[in-house]
Design a protein around this motif. Structure first.
Motif, PDB file in Angstrom:
ATOM      1  N   SER A 108       0.719  -0.978  -0.080  1.00  0.00           N
ATOM      2  CA  SER A 108      -0.022  -0.152  -0.018  1.00  0.00           C
ATOM      3  C   SER A 108       0.924   1.149  -0.031  1.00  0.00           C
ATOM      4  O   SER A 108       0.658   2.064  -0.757  1.00  0.00           O
ATOM      5  N   THR A 109       2.092   1.028   0.839  1.00  0.00           N
ATOM      6  CA  THR A 109       2.944   2.354   0.758  1.00  0.00           C
ATOM      7  C   THR A 109       3.340   2.617  -0.665  1.00  0.00           C
ATOM      8  O   THR A 109       3.663   3.819  -1.043  1.00  0.00           O
ATOM      9  N   VAL A 110       4.083   1.573  -1.185  1.00  0.00           N
ATOM     10  CA  VAL A 110       4.781   1.539  -2.335  1.00  0.00           C
ATOM     11  C   VAL A 110       3.782   2.249  -3.736  1.00  0.00           C
ATOM     12  O   VAL A 110       4.311   3.013  -4.423  1.00  0.00           O
ATOM     13  N   LYS A 111       2.456   1.555  -3.276  1.00  0.00           N
ATOM     14  CA  LYS A 111       1.511   2.000  -4.620  1.00  0.00           C
ATOM     15  C   LYS A 111       1.398   3.691  -4.337  1.00  0.00           C
ATOM     16  O   LYS A 111       1.020   4.203  -5.269  1.00  0.00           O
ATOM     17  N   ALA A 112       1.602   4.158  -3.314  1.00  0.00           N
ATOM     18  CA  ALA A 112       0.989   5.630  -2.907  1.00  0.00           C
ATOM     19  C   ALA A 112       2.351   6.496  -2.759  1.00  0.00           C
ATOM     20  O   ALA A 112       2.287   7.659  -2.872  1.00  0.00           O
ATOM     21  N   ASN A 113       3.450   5.929  -2.725  1.00  0.00           N
ATOM     22  CA  ASN A 113       4.637   7.041  -2.694  1.00  0.00           C
ATOM     23  C   ASN A 113       6.030   6.280  -3.223  1.00  0.00           C
ATOM     24  O   ASN A 113       6.323   5.234  -2.864  1.00  0.00           O
ATOM     25  N   LEU A 114       6.415   6.874  -4.532  1.00  0.00           N
ATOM     26  CA  LEU A 114       7.620   6.528  -5.236  1.00  0.00           C
ATOM     27  C   LEU A 114       9.031   6.483  -4.299  1.00  0.00           C
ATOM     28  O   LEU A 114       9.880   5.933  -4.751  1.00  0.00           O
ATOM     29  N   SER A 115       8.757   7.169  -3.137  1.00  0.00           N
ATOM     30  CA  SER A 115      10.289   7.254  -2.501  1.00  0.00           C
ATOM     31  C   SER A 115      10.362   5.872  -1.440  1.00  0.00           C
ATOM     32  O   SER A 115      11.215   5.785  -0.897  1.00  0.00           O
TER      33      SER A 115
END
Length: 243
Positions: free
Chosen positions: A183-190
């Protein structure tokens, strides 16, 4: 940016970190953010870091160098008598590293900030998990706060809050964490793969399982795809809104 999670279970600890660092969209690198010290049968300690890379690398290097110093020196992470004392040592070292670089006031303080998760177990005490702040203070996980996140925390927290169970197996905890990370990867490219994973089983005083989850890992892709499909199915099954 970074995303790291440390989770307390009745069975022990699960720790996971991403490996992406970036200084803009055209300067992305991979650096390890999880570090471990072991004395098999006596203690196991894992540190995960978020924040300024120079600060976190200096912190880990200093902690590691102290373990190689003569025995008459001050306690280090391998000789401190309790997890609380290890947390104090790590916190003090982090504060000193930041202070040594922050010689231009508040602006420099912010530039060199870092946050740390410390988890592990020393013989004679239960597993413990600490969140250490750049100011040198820290808090400990407990029943009310059984997991900690550092870095880009907001996207992956809802699934942890809803699905965490202290009695869950290590396998289920890893599955839950992977959903949170996805979920974090999908929302934030960093934040990005690979992910580093460690499992510390209660009273084993060593790493029970250790693995790097690469970008082409088939299980991760199955979790990512299945979670997306499950969310869509759940959305479709909800009652329709009516004006």
């Amino acid at each position: 940016m970074t995303y790291c999670v440390g989770m307390m279970l009745e069975k022990g600890l699960v720790m996971m970190s991403d490996t992406r660092t970036n200084a803009g969209v055209d300067n992305i690198s991979t650096f390890k953010k999880m570090f471990t010290w072991e004395v098999p049968g006596e203690r196991v300690l894992t540190v995960m870091t978020a924040g300024n890379l120079a600060t976190t690398q200096a912190l880990v290097s200093i902690l590691d160098e102290r373990t190689k110093a003569p025995a008459e020196r001050e306690p280090d992470v391998l000789t401190a008598p309790s997890m609380f004392q290890v947390a104090r040592l790590v916190a003090g070292t982090l504060k000193d590293v930041i202070a040594a670089n922050a010689n231009e006031g508040q602006r420099a303080d912010s530039a060199f900030n870092a946050t740390v998760l410390l988890g592990g177990q020393i013989k004679g005490s239960p597993p413990r998990l600490f969140l250490i702040y750049p100011e040198g203070n820290f808090i400990e996980a407990g029943k009310e706060t059984p997991f900690f996140q550092i870095g880009e925390t907001k996207y992956g927290k809802p699934i942890l809050v809803r699905a965490y169970d202290p009695k869950m197996s290590f396998e289920d905890a890893v599955k839950l964490m992977l959903v949170s990370f996805d979920s974090t990867v999908k929302a934030n490219l960093s934040v990005g793969l690979p992910f580093d994973l460690q499992v510390i089983e209660r009273d084993s005083y060593q790493i029970a399982h250790q693995r790097r989850i690469e970008a082409d890992d088939p299980y991760y892709h199955e979790i990512s795809t299945s979670w997306g499909e499950a969310l869509k199915s759940a959305m479709d099954s909800l009652p329709s809104f009516k004006f």
